[in-house]
Design an enzyme around this catalytic site. Structure first.
Site, short mmCIF file in Angstrom:
data_model
loop_
_atom_site.label_atom_id
_atom_site.label_comp_id
_atom_site.label_asym_id
_atom_site.label_seq_id
_atom_site.Cartn_x
_atom_site.Cartn_y
_atom_site.Cartn_z
N GLY A 16 0.91 -1.17 0.07
CA GLY A 16 -0.06 0.09 -0.12
C GLY A 16 0.67 1.20 -0.04
N LYS A 17 1.80 1.22 -0.76
CA LYS A 17 2.79 2.38 -0.92
C LYS A 17 1.97 3.61 -1.26
CE LYS A 17 6.05 1.12 -3.80
NZ LYS A 17 6.00 -0.41 -4.05
N GLY A 18 1.09 3.40 -2.55
CA GLY A 18 0.25 4.20 -3.07
C GLY A 18 -0.69 5.03 -1.97
N ASP A 71 -2.73 2.85 -9.46
CA ASP A 71 -2.61 3.72 -8.37
C ASP A 71 -2.77 4.99 -8.52
OD1 ASP A 71 -1.55 2.24 -5.89
OD2 ASP A 71 0.23 1.77 -6.86
N LYS A 188 9.13 -9.33 13.66
CA LYS A 188 10.34 -9.52 13.42
C LYS A 188 10.94 -8.27 12.55
CE LYS A 188 11.57 -13.64 14.86
NZ LYS A 188 12.71 -13.73 15.89
N THR A 189 11.75 -7.78 13.12
CA THR A 189 12.19 -6.46 12.47
C THR A 189 13.35 -6.77 11.31
OG1 THR A 189 14.03 -5.78 13.96
CG2 THR A 189 12.05 -5.05 14.36
N LYS A 190 13.94 -8.12 11.34
CA LYS A 190 15.19 -8.26 10.34
C LYS A 190 14.81 -7.98 8.90
CE LYS A 190 18.31 -10.55 11.87
NZ LYS A 190 19.09 -9.96 12.90
N CYS A 381 -19.34 1.77 -20.75
CA CYS A 381 -18.65 1.67 -21.83
C CYS A 381 -19.03 0.54 -22.84
CB CYS A 381 -17.13 1.62 -21.56
SG CYS A 381 -16.19 2.16 -23.15
N GLY A 383 -20.59 -1.78 -21.48
CA GLY A 383 -21.85 -2.11 -20.96
C GLY A 383 -22.96 -1.28 -21.69
N HIS A 506 -16.28 6.50 -19.09
CA HIS A 506 -16.12 5.74 -17.85
C HIS A 506 -16.31 6.78 -16.47
CE1 HIS A 506 -14.29 1.95 -19.22
NE2 HIS A 506 -14.12 2.64 -20.37
N GLU A 508 -16.41 5.75 -13.55
CA GLU A 508 -15.78 5.42 -12.30
C GLU A 508 -14.40 6.28 -12.23
OE1 GLU A 508 -16.05 3.81 -15.06
OE2 GLU A 508 -14.29 2.28 -15.49
N1 GLN Z 1 -14.25 -2.47 -26.31
C1 GLN Z 1 -15.18 -1.24 -26.57
C2 GLN Z 1 -14.56 -0.50 -27.40
O1 GLN Z 1 -13.42 -0.23 -27.80
C3 GLN Z 1 -15.36 -0.84 -25.25
C4 GLN Z 1 -14.18 -0.42 -24.52
C5 GLN Z 1 -14.49 -0.20 -23.03
O2 GLN Z 1 -15.39 -0.73 -22.35
N2 GLN Z 1 -13.52 0.54 -22.46
O3 GLN Z 1 -15.22 0.43 -27.92
#
Ligand code: GLN
Length: 532
Positions: A16-18, A71, A188-190, A381, A383, A506, A508
């Site tokens: 977990g450096k990040g 990261d 253990k700190t080694k 995407c 999806g 995306h 997310e």
């Molecule tokens: N494979 C699809 C595309 O290239 C969807 C890409 C993705 O879901 N990031 O358009």
């Protein structure tokens, strides 16, 4: 002039450096400083863009279209700063740049060597950020573990930076494992001692040692680490496992790491204001009820492949005081004959992004199940693309409808490559980074975002084929978000359903603690409501 903090790892990877680095970043930022973060990865791929998600985890995309290590997602979520391509360099990128310079005669016939040519290039990537900005502190994480062959040029570069800029401007944090032995009931700190010895052999003396342990340990161990590793006792910092990564900034705050850093680097800190972060953690602690989400993806063997999706779901859940319970379904295992059985208890279905033909038919079945059974659906995407193909096949009755990614010869290419786009190279040929989506009035998208337009990040090659738009619209699909400049579909929704929305981008990558992306929040809210 910026101050530099370099983070290295010892004994094992995955400590977990990040998270620790970005936790320090949060504290310094909330003490009034301007922070930037960088990650240097020792592998030889040019970037993670073409690496297998099951092996390497997700590819995080920056606003300027950088395809980077996951990261960076933690960094952005923690320090709440939009990073750039100059936040992520692999050894492959550095070597490729060096070879380009060599081919163009830039080294004027000299023998090109790791020292000084590669190390100079590494230093230039760090100094470039410093020169072109006014950051108070640049935190750079060196991927891998001290002792790896590949990471040596990076360690040599940071040794030189420390020599050039001195200890008042450059600080080293070494994060290493402090193992606990159950049989003898002792820590253990080694391994830490050996790891620091390895650093010393490379000319690096850590200023702060973070002992990563499974449990909290006795104070006297700090004395031992301090005397064996040449750091003052207060610079030995305990960081034991936490039930949430978002609690680590509070652990780091308690250790006073930000103050130790400020003292050595001569930085003046304002009062550290962690009130927002504390209220986020309060929400985490108050999230006792569960909300279940089914993720139908094809990289389910490694949850890191969907890291930002998971963190976005968690962040949105905490905002609604709910814990996320994930049910993973491998899309490769779903077909027309079994999808109803497999998905029958789903409360909400999320189909994330993905590449390649394999597993797509299973995702199409998942979109169908959600649409027909009126179960909350969030498509990201790929999806969104599968939701469109499914709608064409089963609502418009275009039985051979497909994406040209699955079937290049289909008569009904609902999802297709835009004319004129290069498809031969798989690296660097995607629509990448931030684009503006204009949201249509009276749509779910507009209601969720509560705005006329929104900027989100992309990473895909294929697009919705506008030839089919009218037919979709007259059968109940609404195109609620458009990239107006190129007339590209960005968001689709089915208003007849309770919650059925999908986007070409995306979402997310833009969720932050206390600021969940609205699509995730709306999705979880609708599941909670639906279950009640
Ligand atoms: N494979 C699809 C595309 O290239 C969807 C890409 C993705 O879901 N990031 O358009």
């Amino acid at each position: 002039m910026s101050k530099h903090i370099f983070i290295t790892g010892g004994v094992v990877s995955g400590l977990g450096k990040g998270i620790t680095g970005s936790s320090l970043g949060v504290l310094l930022k909330n003490s009034g400083l301007k922070i930037f973060m960088q990650k240097f990865d020792p592998y030889l791929n040019i970037d993670p863009g073409t690496m297998n998600p099951i092996e390497h985890g997700e590819v995080f995309v920056t606003n300027d279209g950088g395809e980077t290590d996951l990261d960076l997602g933690h960094y952005e979520r923690f320090i709440d700063v939009n990073l750039t391509k100059s936040s992520s360099y692999s050894a492959g990128r550095i070597y490729a740049d060096a070879l380009d310079i060599e081919r163009q005669g830039g080294y004027k016939g000299k023998t090109v060597q790791v020292i000084p040519h590669i190390t100079n290039l590494i230093k230039s990537k760090i100094y470039e950020v410093e020169k072109n900005n006014d950051y108070d502190v640049i935190i750079s994480e060196i991927g891998g573990t001290v002792g790896d062959i590949e990471s040596q040029p990076f360690l040599e570069a940071i040794r030189q930076i420390r020599m050039e800029k001195s200890k008042e401007n450059v600080l080293f944090i070494h994060i290493a494992l402090l193992p606990y032995l159950k049989v003898s009931n002792e820590f253990k700190t080694k391994p830490i001692q050996h790891s620091v010895k390895e650093m010393l052999s490379l000319g690096l003396q850590p200023d702060i040692i973070v002992a990563r342990s499974e449990f909290s340990f006795e104070d006297k161990l700090k004395d031992k680490i301090s005397s064996f590793c040449n750091v003052p006792k207060e610079n030995v910092i305990e960081c034991s496992d936490s039930d949430s990564i978002y609690k680590v900034p509070l652990i780091v705050q308690k250790s006073n790491m930000h103050k130790i850093v400020a003292k050595q680097l001569n930085l003046s800190l304002k009062d550290t204001d962690m009130s927002q972060w504390n209220s986020f953690v309060d929400n985490i602690n108050a999230s006792t009820e569960e909300v279940e989400i089914t993720i139908v993806g094809k990289y389910v063997e490694l949850s890191d492949a969907y890291l930002s999706v998971i963190e976005s779901l968690k962040i949105a859940g905490y905002d609604l005081k709910h814990k996320i319970k994930l049910k993973w379904v491998n899309s490769r295992r779903i077909s027309e004959s079994n999808y109803e059985e497999i998905l029958k208890d789903s409360k909400g279905i999320l189909v994330p992004g993905g590449f390649g033909e394999e597993g797509i038919e299973g995702k199409i079945c998942a979109a169908k199940y959600a649409r027909v059974n009126n179960i909350p659906y969030l498509g990201i995407c790929l999806g969104m693309q599968v939701a469109c193909v499914e709608f064409a096949r089963n609502v418009l009755n275009l039985k051979d409808a497909s994406s040209t990614e699955i079937n290049p010869n289909t008569n009904n290419p609902i999802i297709d490559i835009l004319e004129g786009k290069n498809t031969k190279d798989i690296g660097g040929t995607l629509r990448l980074g931030a684009y503006k989506t204009t949201l249509l009035d009276n749509t779910l998208a507009k209601e969720l975002y509560n705005s006329n337009e929104v900027i989100e990040r992309h990473r895909h090659r294929y697009e919705f084929n506008n030839k089919y738009k009218e037919k979709f619209e007259s059968n109940g699909m609404v195109f609620s978000g458009i990239y107006v400049e190129k007339n590209l579909v960005e968001i689709i929704e089915i208003p007849k359903n309770k919650f059925f929305i999908a986007c070409q981008y995306h979402p997310e990558f833009t969720s932050r603690p206390n600021k969940p992306n609205p699509l995730f929040k709306g999705f979880i809210k609708s599941i909670i409501k639906n279950v009640q």
